[in-house]
Design a protein around this motif. Structure first.
Motif, short mmCIF file in Angstrom:
data_model
loop_
_atom_site.label_atom_id
_atom_site.label_comp_id
_atom_site.label_asym_id
_atom_site.label_seq_id
_atom_site.Cartn_x
_atom_site.Cartn_y
_atom_site.Cartn_z
N ARG A 619 19.05 -22.84 -3.46
CA ARG A 619 17.42 -22.49 -4.28
C ARG A 619 16.19 -23.45 -3.93
N VAL A 620 15.49 -23.12 -3.01
CA VAL A 620 13.79 -23.53 -3.06
C VAL A 620 13.05 -22.67 -3.71
N SER A 621 12.63 -23.71 -4.98
CA SER A 621 11.84 -23.05 -5.90
C SER A 621 10.46 -23.41 -5.46
N LEU A 622 9.87 -22.45 -5.63
CA LEU A 622 7.60 -22.78 -5.12
C LEU A 622 7.70 -22.80 -6.75
N ASN A 623 6.87 -23.22 -8.06
CA ASN A 623 7.03 -23.34 -9.15
C ASN A 623 5.58 -23.47 -9.46
N ALA A 624 4.33 -21.89 -9.63
CA ALA A 624 3.61 -22.20 -9.60
C ALA A 624 2.50 -23.17 -11.11
N LYS A 625 1.87 -24.06 -10.77
CA LYS A 625 1.47 -24.49 -11.28
C LYS A 625 0.18 -24.52 -12.29
N ASN A 626 0.01 -23.23 -12.32
CA ASN A 626 -0.39 -22.00 -13.82
C ASN A 626 0.03 -20.98 -13.72
N ALA A 627 -0.33 -20.42 -15.08
CA ALA A 627 0.26 -19.24 -15.70
C ALA A 627 -0.79 -18.91 -15.20
N VAL A 628 -1.44 -17.41 -14.58
CA VAL A 628 -2.36 -16.34 -14.38
C VAL A 628 -2.09 -14.99 -13.96
#
Length: 640
Positions: A619-628
């Motif tokens: 599972r490749v997860s792209l984790n957002a650096k900011n909560a928008v």
């Protein structure tokens, strides 16, 4: 109370479904009422197209080169020790969730009956009769023919068979049909040994199948008590097909037979009514043979016993249901595997050919020939005797078909909400909408799979070996069922939820731009705080563009976008995920300023999954650096 209700729903194989799935087409009962059906029925088994047991020349011609193999296979069981299905074998499903402990000896016995039956038909010397009688008596001595996993249909809701009632399920239906054919072919031979044998077999079939079917409405698969939003899945045509065989081979009273046949027509109409007119199989290609395929078997038998007078093969929905199996085949043994379906398969080419011939689908007949060329089939009888015997009748016709697999550049199922798109660069994109209570449901609204030159690159893992947990309140504790492990976002730390109310909305497909778009916001519970999440896919010139346009009420946790894959994965270069699988290469591009990549290795210790993907997937997860709260994520997958 809420928890008990939830458990009941899932134990009944997800009987609550999308209310828009059911349309009162009633194609079968429109063809004949009870009285007209009586005049159509071919009585006293004169509809059977196979030779009588003693017609040695005809059997030799029918079996051809398969005769010796069938005899050899039957010889393996001449000294077979019939296995007892113990009480504790049933109870094990209740205790640990293991269903194989009961099914292993049961299936072994059933296969022995099939092998002995076919060997005796092939040889015709009586050498296998005694052991076949042993198998008949072994079966008749059982308290129930239903599988342990399905005995919660008993009034007690327990697993140990109750001698005071009989349950018709997939297992009991399969065995009933086999034993009904055994009675048809060999009742005279049994009588030469002792008339009590045929009497015992007839009585067992009457008590286990004929009477319960006519006297009980409570089996969920019959759909006689279907409530608004209720589901009708592959159990319906499968069980009705087995019941119809049993009645047609045993019942010779025209009035009683007409009542039974008409009742099956009423029931199977419920399945056809439930199925969308576009013909999509929400259960996936692995279940096509049990859903549309069993419906075809039923319709073929119904046509045979009414001399073609009750036939709906000219209805567009029936053809659409058939061609789904060709459209869902990507190539080289890989298929689009939404829900509990496996990613590997293709289908039974002999069945696909017969179905295609019935509905006049050149696509299906040529696809069947293509599968036959890829992997020539060798005739072997199994628990589905009807299909085995039908294969004998039609198998040589298949060789006259052109072996090609040609499908359109796109296939759009607007009601089932599946979309398949191809391009000239060798990419095949499969996307879906739907709702999170489809048959064999996974929480997967908006997910996709991507294939390059037939090789899966972005994948759907499928499902592991079935246990009690698979069809229980614990189903969504299994990782393969969760949206976390599909190609979807986790929004505010929250995955998709199970239930008919969690659904896709605002679905569009533009064939000119090869773009599929869906709002997946309604697939998530209120705790995800999502007002709108539009996911769109566009395929063009070897590139898939994926856009997530979103609007949240609150942004409390950074979003996570997941992609499942396998092979060799590398995330060392920021902004790129490279994927290499069996000679096919792709790169997933993302905004390195917006996301941090991570890889989770998923070890596959379940053989059902490992046989497809090997020892592990990722599972490749792209984790957002900011909560928008509002924004747009864009990803590109390119053929490299």
């Amino acid at each position: 109370m809420k928890n008990k209700k939830h458990i009941l729903i899932i134990l009944l194989l997800f009987l609550t479904a999308n209310t828009f799935a059911y349309t009162e087409k009633n194609l079968l009962v429109k063809k004949a009422d009870m009285e007209s059906l009586k005049s159509m029925l071919i009585m006293n088994q004169k509809w059977v197209p196979y030779p009588k047991y003693n017609d040695r020349k005809d059997w030799d011609n029918l079996l051809g080169e398969s005769k010796a193999d069938l005899i050899k296979d039957g010889e393996k069981y001449l000294n077979y020790e019939w296995r007892v299905v113990k009480a504790t074998d049933y109870l094990e499903f209740e205790r640990s969730g293991n269903r194989e402990i009961m099914q292993s000896p049961y299936n072994s016995n059933n296969q022995a009956v099939v092998a002995l039956l076919m060997a005796e038909l092939a040889e015709g010397k009586g050498r296998f009769i005694d052991q076949l009688i042993n198998g008949v008596y072994q079966s008749c001595e059982m308290t129930s023919w239903a599988l342990s996993a399905h005995l919660t249909a008993q009034h007690s809701k327990r697993i140990l068979p109750d001698y005071t009632e009989q349950v018709i399920d997939l297992g009991s239906g399969n065995l009933s049909a086999v034993l009904a054919w055994t009675y048809y072919f060999f009742n005279n031979e049994f009588d030469k040994v002792d008339p009590a044998i045929s009497k015992r077999l007839y009585r067992a079939l009457k008590d286990r199948t004929l009477d319960p079917y006519m006297n009980e409405d409570r089996f969920w698969w019959m759909a006689f008590n279907l409530k608004p939003g209720g589901m009708v899945n592959n159990w319906n045509p499968w069980c009705n097909f087995n019941v119809l065989q049993t009645f047609m081979l045993l019942e010779n009273d025209k009035d009683q037979l007409a009542k039974a046949v008409y009742r099956t027509m009423q029931s199977v109409d419920k399945f056809i009514n439930y199925t969308h007119s576009d013909g999509g199989c929400e259960e996936g290609p692995s279940y096509w043979g049990h859903a549309a395929g069993k419906m075809y078997d039923y319709l073929q038998l119904l046509s045979n016993i009414t001399n073609g007078q009750v036939s709906i093969f000219n209805e567009p929905i029936i053809k659409n249901m058939g061609e789904y199996i060709s459209r869902s085949y990507v190539g080289d043994g890989w298929v689009v595997n939404f829900a509990d379906a496996s990613a590997k398969g293709g289908g039974d080419q002999q069945l696909i050919y017969r179905y295609g011939k019935a509905v006049n689908s050149t696509e299906m007949m040529q696809f069947a020939a293509y599968l036959e060329k890829q992997k020539p089939s060798k005739f072997k009888a199994d628990i589905d005797i009807f299909r085995a015997l039908q294969t004998l009748l039609y198998r040589h016709e298949l060789s006259s078909q052109k072996p090609v697999h040609i499908t359109p550049d796109y296939t759009w199922y607007p009601e089932t909400e599946f979309c398949y798109i191809k391009d000239k660069a060798g990419l095949f994109l499969a996307t879906k909408g739907g709702y999170n209570n489809e048959s064999h449901n996974h929480n997967d609204i908006g997910t996709f799979s991507l294939y390059i030159n037939n090789m899966p690159v972005i994948i759907d893992a499928g499902v592991g070996t079935y246990t009690r947990q698979t069809f229980s309140s614990e189903r969504y504790s299994i990782w393969t069922m969760q949206s976390n492990y599909h190609n979807l976002p986790i929004i505010n730390g929250i995955p998709q939820a199970f239930g008919s109310q969690y659904k896709a909305t605002n679905i569009t497909f533009n064939p000119k731009s090869s773009t599929f778009s869906v709002d997946i916001s309604k697939a998530y519970p209120e705790t995800a705080q999502v007002k709108q999440w539009i996911r769109s896919y566009k395929l063009k010139n070897g590139t898939v563009a994926i856009d997530d346009t979103f609007d949240l009420n609150e942004a409390t946790v950074n979003n996570q976008i997941n992609f499942l894959t396998w092979g060799d994965i590398n995330i060392d270069t920021l902004g790129e995920v490279t994927i290499s699988i069996n000679g096919q290469k792709a790169v997933l591009e993302y905004d390195k300023n917006s996301f941090a990549p991570a890889i989770e290795t998923i070890t596959l210790d379940d053989p059902r999954l490992a046989n497809v993907w090997g020892e592990k997937i990722y599972r490749v997860s792209l984790n957002a650096k900011n909560a928008v709260k509002k924004g747009k994520y864009s990803f590109v997958i390119k053929k490299k």
